[in-house]
Scaffold this motif. Sequence first.
Motif, mmCIF file in Angstrom:
data_model
loop_
_atom_site.group_PDB
_atom_site.id
_atom_site.type_symbol
_atom_site.label_atom_id
_atom_site.label_comp_id
_atom_site.label_asym_id
_atom_site.label_seq_id
_atom_site.Cartn_x
_atom_site.Cartn_y
_atom_site.Cartn_z
ATOM 1 N N GLN A 25 -2.833 2.163 0.261
ATOM 2 C CA GLN A 25 -1.734 1.163 0.228
ATOM 3 C C GLN A 25 -1.944 0.660 1.844
ATOM 4 O O GLN A 25 -1.854 -0.501 1.920
ATOM 5 C CB GLN A 25 -0.392 1.616 0.110
ATOM 6 C CG GLN A 25 0.626 0.607 0.174
ATOM 7 C CD GLN A 25 0.287 -0.589 -0.942
ATOM 8 O OE1 GLN A 25 0.075 -0.181 -1.963
ATOM 9 N NE2 GLN A 25 0.556 -1.498 -0.314
ATOM 10 N N LYS A 28 -4.949 -1.581 1.925
ATOM 11 C CA LYS A 28 -4.670 -2.938 1.304
ATOM 12 C C LYS A 28 -3.604 -3.799 2.211
ATOM 13 O O LYS A 28 -4.094 -4.962 2.371
ATOM 14 C CB LYS A 28 -3.957 -2.558 0.075
ATOM 15 C CG LYS A 28 -3.581 -3.993 -0.753
ATOM 16 C CD LYS A 28 -2.780 -3.736 -1.936
ATOM 17 C CE LYS A 28 -2.540 -5.039 -2.836
ATOM 18 N NZ LYS A 28 -1.663 -4.720 -3.814
ATOM 19 N N ASN A 29 -2.603 -3.221 2.787
ATOM 20 C CA ASN A 29 -1.690 -3.961 3.779
ATOM 21 C C ASN A 29 -2.695 -4.528 4.966
ATOM 22 O O ASN A 29 -2.554 -5.413 5.537
ATOM 23 C CB ASN A 29 -0.768 -2.939 4.218
ATOM 24 C CG ASN A 29 0.156 -2.694 3.112
ATOM 25 O OD1 ASN A 29 0.271 -3.331 2.014
ATOM 26 N ND2 ASN A 29 1.112 -1.686 3.322
ATOM 27 N N ASN A 32 -4.584 -7.479 3.952
ATOM 28 C CA ASN A 32 -3.993 -8.431 3.651
ATOM 29 C C ASN A 32 -3.468 -9.220 4.865
ATOM 30 O O ASN A 32 -3.502 -10.396 4.982
ATOM 31 C CB ASN A 32 -2.490 -8.231 2.885
ATOM 32 C CG ASN A 32 -2.917 -7.901 1.292
ATOM 33 O OD1 ASN A 32 -3.669 -8.371 0.865
ATOM 34 N ND2 ASN A 32 -2.050 -7.454 0.582
ATOM 35 N N ARG A 122 -8.822 -9.736 1.079
ATOM 36 C CA ARG A 122 -7.872 -9.287 0.280
ATOM 37 C C ARG A 122 -8.408 -8.599 -1.311
ATOM 38 O O ARG A 122 -7.756 -7.631 -1.749
ATOM 39 C CB ARG A 122 -7.141 -10.512 -0.403
ATOM 40 C CG ARG A 122 -6.110 -11.010 0.468
ATOM 41 C CD ARG A 122 -5.018 -11.767 -0.234
ATOM 42 N NE ARG A 122 -4.109 -12.325 0.769
ATOM 43 C CZ ARG A 122 -4.231 -13.216 1.568
ATOM 44 N NH1 ARG A 122 -5.292 -13.931 1.333
ATOM 45 N NH2 ARG A 122 -3.055 -13.502 2.553
ATOM 46 N N SER A 124 -11.180 -6.742 -1.125
ATOM 47 C CA SER A 124 -11.480 -5.285 -0.445
ATOM 48 C C SER A 124 -10.022 -4.377 -0.452
ATOM 49 O O SER A 124 -10.637 -3.347 -0.813
ATOM 50 C CB SER A 124 -12.208 -5.679 0.812
ATOM 51 O OG SER A 124 -12.548 -4.447 1.379
ATOM 52 N N GLY A 125 -9.266 -4.993 -0.035
ATOM 53 C CA GLY A 125 -8.143 -4.180 0.234
ATOM 54 C C GLY A 125 -7.454 -3.613 -1.048
ATOM 55 O O GLY A 125 -7.134 -2.785 -1.243
ATOM 56 N N LYS A 126 -7.749 -4.593 -2.294
ATOM 57 C CA LYS A 126 -7.179 -4.152 -3.571
ATOM 58 C C LYS A 126 -7.915 -3.221 -4.143
ATOM 59 O O LYS A 126 -7.441 -2.056 -4.798
ATOM 60 C CB LYS A 126 -7.329 -5.462 -4.427
ATOM 61 C CG LYS A 126 -6.487 -5.405 -5.669
ATOM 62 C CD LYS A 126 -6.559 -6.481 -6.647
ATOM 63 C CE LYS A 126 -6.030 -6.496 -7.986
ATOM 64 N NZ LYS A 126 -6.064 -7.612 -8.525
ATOM 65 N N SER A 128 -9.701 -0.941 -2.380
ATOM 66 C CA SER A 128 -9.337 0.365 -1.622
ATOM 67 C C SER A 128 -8.137 1.075 -2.332
ATOM 68 O O SER A 128 -8.361 2.093 -2.678
ATOM 69 C CB SER A 128 -9.314 0.071 -0.197
ATOM 70 O OG SER A 128 -10.272 -0.649 0.496
ATOM 71 N N PHE A 129 -7.095 0.188 -2.525
ATOM 72 C CA PHE A 129 -6.068 0.549 -3.248
ATOM 73 C C PHE A 129 -6.260 1.151 -4.577
ATOM 74 O O PHE A 129 -5.829 2.456 -4.888
ATOM 75 C CB PHE A 129 -4.883 -0.273 -3.192
ATOM 76 C CG PHE A 129 -3.661 0.093 -4.044
ATOM 77 C CD1 PHE A 129 -2.761 0.999 -3.376
ATOM 78 C CD2 PHE A 129 -3.178 -0.265 -5.012
ATOM 79 C CE1 PHE A 129 -1.661 1.553 -3.772
ATOM 80 C CE2 PHE A 129 -2.177 0.330 -5.832
ATOM 81 C CZ PHE A 129 -1.319 1.016 -5.029
#
Length: 153
Positions: A25, A28-29, A32, A122, A124-126, A128-129
């Motif tokens: 998380q 992801k943050n 973002n 974004r 990539s962050g998703k 990772s989460f």
Amino acid sequence: MSGIEMIVGALGTAASVAGTIGAGQAAKNEANYEAKQLEIKGAEERAAAQRDAMQKRTEGKLVMSRQQALAAASGAGAGSDAPTIVRMMTDTAGEAEYNAQTVNYGGLSRATGLFDAARGRRASGKASFMGSVIGSFGQAATGLGKLRSGGFG
């Protein structure tokens, strides 16, 4: 295996699962946030290009004004009935517009690149989460398997 060992093992598994999800998380943050910064920079690039394009058009108008003034001062004529000055001013106007469009295209191209980078960040962050969630299921399954077989001790 004693009851305490089972409880400690289960708590350790739960903490590991929560930590893995929390790390995903956080990634992801962060992604973002970085994406938002890229979008802001993209908007700034677009606005700067528009201002620069307006400046190129203004410079063209100033050159044409000077051309007309010099033509009038020379006595050769500066009105619409003087084909040489009209041709020169038409060429100058065309060049100024070309320069403005070139500057504008460059800014829009840079902005598009930044917006694309933001979308990629974004995603990539998703990812990772989602990876952390999937990884936490694996950790939970391992912990449950140890709990069932009495392997925490």
